[in-house]
Design an enzyme around this catalytic site. Structure first.
Site, PDB file in Angstrom:
ATOM      1  CE1 TYR A  80      -3.997   2.149   0.561  1.00 51.80           C
ATOM      2  CE2 TYR A  80      -2.359   3.500   1.950  1.00 51.80           C
ATOM      3  CZ  TYR A  80      -3.682   3.297   1.132  1.00 51.80           C
ATOM      4  OH  TYR A  80      -4.707   4.277   1.049  1.00 51.80           O
ATOM      5  CG  PHE A 132      -8.974  15.642 -24.573  1.00 47.44           C
ATOM      6  CD1 PHE A 132      -9.056  14.967 -25.911  1.00 47.44           C
ATOM      7  CD2 PHE A 132      -9.468  15.021 -23.502  1.00 47.44           C
ATOM      8  CE1 PHE A 132      -9.622  13.628 -26.220  1.00 47.44           C
ATOM      9  CE2 PHE A 132      -9.851  13.586 -23.563  1.00 47.44           C
ATOM     10  CZ  PHE A 132     -10.058  13.037 -24.869  1.00 47.44           C
ATOM     11  CB  THR A 133     -13.907  15.603 -24.129  1.00 47.16           C
ATOM     12  OG1 THR A 133     -13.175  14.273 -23.878  1.00 47.16           O
ATOM     13  CG2 THR A 133     -14.267  15.472 -25.642  1.00 47.16           C
ATOM     14  CG  ASP A 223      -3.243  16.385 -21.976  1.00 43.72           C
ATOM     15  OD1 ASP A 223      -2.330  15.113 -22.133  1.00 43.72           O
ATOM     16  OD2 ASP A 223      -4.185  16.383 -22.320  1.00 43.72           O
ATOM     17  CE  LYS A 266      -5.611   9.214 -25.562  1.00 43.54           C
ATOM     18  NZ  LYS A 266      -6.102   8.678 -26.888  1.00 43.54           N
ATOM     19  NE  ARG A 389     -14.238  12.492 -29.731  1.00 40.34           N
ATOM     20  CZ  ARG A 389     -13.842  12.261 -28.497  1.00 40.34           C
ATOM     21  NH1 ARG A 389     -12.576  12.032 -28.036  1.00 40.34           N
ATOM     22  NH2 ARG A 389     -14.943  12.245 -27.859  1.00 40.34           N
ATOM     23  CG  PHE A 455     -18.375  12.085 -26.149  1.00 41.30           C
ATOM     24  CD1 PHE A 455     -18.299  13.382 -25.484  1.00 41.30           C
ATOM     25  CD2 PHE A 455     -17.745  11.180 -26.103  1.00 41.30           C
ATOM     26  CE1 PHE A 455     -17.243  13.722 -24.888  1.00 41.30           C
ATOM     27  CE2 PHE A 455     -16.528  11.282 -25.158  1.00 41.30           C
ATOM     28  CZ  PHE A 455     -16.672  12.610 -24.623  1.00 41.30           C
TER      29      PHE A 455
HETATM   30  N1  F0G Z   1      -5.589  14.364 -22.399  1.00 45.71           N
HETATM   31  C1  F0G Z   1      -5.828  13.789 -23.753  1.00 45.71           C
HETATM   32  C2  F0G Z   1      -5.057  14.571 -24.894  1.00 45.71           C
HETATM   33  C3  F0G Z   1      -6.447  12.614 -24.091  1.00 45.71           C
HETATM   34  O1  F0G Z   1      -6.551  12.205 -25.262  1.00 45.71           O
HETATM   35  C4  F0G Z   1      -6.990  11.850 -23.001  1.00 45.71           C
HETATM   36  C5  F0G Z   1      -7.836  10.601 -23.140  1.00 45.71           C
HETATM   37  C6  F0G Z   1      -7.023  12.656 -21.630  1.00 45.71           C
HETATM   38  C7  F0G Z   1      -6.570  13.701 -21.462  1.00 45.71           C
HETATM   39  C8  F0G Z   1      -7.907  11.819 -20.579  1.00 45.71           C
HETATM   40  O2  F0G Z   1      -7.044  10.910 -20.048  1.00 45.71           O
HETATM   41  O3  F0G Z   1      -8.731   9.028 -20.470  1.00 45.71           O
HETATM   42  O4  F0G Z   1      -6.370   8.600 -19.081  1.00 45.71           O
HETATM   43  O5  F0G Z   1      -8.548   9.873 -18.335  1.00 45.71           O
HETATM   44  N2  F0G Z   1      -8.170  10.269 -24.392  1.00 45.71           N
HETATM   45  C9  F0G Z   1      -8.858   8.977 -24.737  1.00 45.71           C
HETATM   46  C10 F0G Z   1      -9.421   9.191 -26.277  1.00 45.71           C
HETATM   47  C11 F0G Z   1     -10.114   8.727 -23.951  1.00 45.71           C
HETATM   48  O6  F0G Z   1      -9.864   8.027 -26.696  1.00 45.71           O
HETATM   49  O7  F0G Z   1      -8.835  10.001 -26.892  1.00 45.71           O
HETATM   50  P1  F0G Z   1      -7.758   9.411 -19.452  1.00 45.71           P
END
Ligand code: F0G
Length: 482
Positions: A80, A132-133, A223, A266, A389, A455
């Site tokens: 832990y 980003f979303t 990021d 990623k 997208r 989405f």
């Molecule tokens: N920033 C970027 C540029 C991303 O592409 C993502 C996730 C995140 C932040 C968030 O990271 O999913 O680990 O919480 N992108 C995924 C995609 C979901 O399908 O492009 P996460």
């Protein structure tokens, strides 16, 4: 010119790995695919993977791990607190980015939540190359708003600018003058800018943003989720960096940034996330939130096995042959589709191939989600799952009015080292068929629309019986059973 070792014949990319574990795939008949798409409310997020032939929804957590990553998972130290695994990961991150501190989190959006909670307040404005979303959602949730200061070419799907993820430095300067630095808690720069087609920024542009921010005492937050692709594209496209190693480029990028956060789903081909920084006071502020939301400081919501895989994955990210696979396979697909006349975002970026749904389905108005319709239609005719997208991935404005996206894209992600050239050949073949039969595709409208990140769970219906007509034509052409 492409590097010969990655190519053969007529510019076919070469896999620089071999597959030693495989997963069987099933291509269901078109009748079942059409039924599955209807059952999923014409939203590819809601499909079951068992109905999917080739999954190009995302590269998030779906990249192939290397043998070394899998092996490392076996010696994970399960504790832990104070696990050896964490010590190894922390050391690797210091080696890669050269920052003193590391805070672990369960994935990228958790970092965004923590950064937004610590820095954003009512009235804050966060300039960025592009949103980003989830990054936007967390800033807005904490009372701030975003300003997108991407260079003009970034939003032009046909512009061949090599660095469409660059920020417009003059616009940033004007914004700082207009608002005053106090209203700007940080500038966010996204590597491999996701929503505009995985487009990179250049080191030169980052340095210019860095100089301006330092002059005004504004933090730069990067990021780095898609940094691997961006690093490779800097090396390939930025003349001044051609002779630098990936390690050197990474350090040069990191030096400009105060906080680097990433999704390890990623970056590093594992799962998890985290934040790296040098400032001890900021570290202490951010640290408080980790045990509250993520987990103890030496795992932050990640399993020790994933942390071991990530440590090795980060080391492999410094290997040009490893990280070249994503962008080179993407370039192959983008260039081949462009040659066939299928509208795609150019030049090829990272992440995957982005089909321009606006030009592909120019008869569908933006209110009827051309990108969502293309994703649904393409799944029906191919069993390939892509992701919308476009406007559906945006949120309505506070007054309920629709917020049309700058682009309407069908993203066909290329999880690293997962698909072969012949599988890409199939994808392109079916996409070409759909393009030739595009008049058969119609629009979609919402029947269930969540307020936040709609989405993911939203359900839609076709505006006519077009899915049936499309499936009937396909079944006739390919003798696929309805
Ligand atoms: N920033 C970027 C540029 C991303 O592409 C993502 C996730 C995140 C932040 C968030 O990271 O999913 O680990 O919480 N992108 C995924 C995609 C979901 O399908 O492009 P996460």
């Amino acid at each position: 010119m492409p590097d010969v070792k990655f190519f053969y014949g007529d510019n076919l990319p070469l896999e620089m790995h071999k597959a030693r574990i495989v997963q069987k795939l099933e291509l269901k008949p078109i009748g079942q695919r059409a039924q599955a798409m209807a059952g999923a409310g014409y939203n590819t997020f809601l499909l079951n993977n068992s109905d999917v032939f080739i999954d190009m929804l995302t590269d998030s957590g779906t990249n192939a791990m290397s043998d070394r990553q899998q092996a490392a998972m076996m010696w994970a130290d399960d504790a832990y607190a104070g696990s050896e695994t964490f010590v190894r990961l922390e050391k690797m991150l210091k080696r890669v980015f050269g920052k003193s501190y590391f805070l672990p989190a369960h994935q990228g959006r958790a970092c965004e939540s923590i950064i937004s909670q610590v820095f954003v307040e009512e009235g804050s404005v966060v300039p960025m190359n592009y949103h980003f979303t989830t990054s936007k959602a967390h800033i807005v949730l904490n009372g701030g708003r975003i300003e997108e200061l991407l260079i003009e070419e970034g939003l032009d799907v046909e512009s061949e600018h090599p660095f469409k993820g660059n920020m417009d430095v003059q616009k940033l300067e004007s914004l700082i003058c207009e608002l005053g630095a106090d209203r700007i808690p940080f500038v966010r720069l996204e590597a491999g800018t996701n929503l505009i087609g995985g487009q990179p920024f250049s080191l030169e542009n980052l340095r210019a943003v860095g100089r301006l921010c330092r002059a005004h005492g504004i933090l730069i937050v990067m990021d780095a989720s898609l940094l691997a692709d961006n690093l490779y594209l800097i090396k390939r496209r930025e003349a001044a960096c051609a002779e630098m190693t990936i390690e050197e480029i990474t350090r040069a990028v990191a030096e400009e940034c105060d906080i680097i956060y990433f999704s390890a789903r990623k970056l590093g081909c594992a799962r998890g996330g985290g934040m790296c920084l040098d400032d001890g006071d900021l570290y202490l502020k951010m640290r408080e939130l980790i045990p509250l939301y993520e987990g103890f400081l030496t795992y932050g919501g990640m399993s020790v096995r994933e942390m071991e895989a990530l440590t090795v994955g980060l080391e492999e990210t410094m290997d040009e042959d490893m990280i070249g696979q994503g962008p080179e396979f993407t370039a192959y697909m983008v260039d081949a589709l462009k040659d066939r006349g299928v509208p795609v975002v150019v030049p090829a970026g990272g992440l995957g191939c982005h089909v321009d749904a606006r030009r592909f389905l120019d008869h569908i108005p933006q209110e009827e989600s051309p990108a969502g319709a293309l994703a649904a239609a393409f799944f029906i005719v191919s069993g390939v799952r892509g992701m919308e997208r476009g406007t559906m991935s945006e949120q309505r404005d506070a007054d309920g009015s629709e917020n049309p996206a700058h682009m309407e894209l069908l993203r066909l992600a290329l999880p690293r080292r997962v698909f072969t050239v012949s599988q890409l050949g199939y994808v392109m073949d079916r996409l070409q068929w759909l393009f030739d039969n595009r008049d058969l595709v119609g629009g979609l409208r919402f029947v269930e629309e969540p307020e936040i990140l709609r989405f993911f769970f939203g359900k839609l219906e076709p505006v006519s019986d077009w899915p049936e007509r499309l499936a009937a034509k396909y079944s006739e052409d390919f003798r696929d059973s309805l």
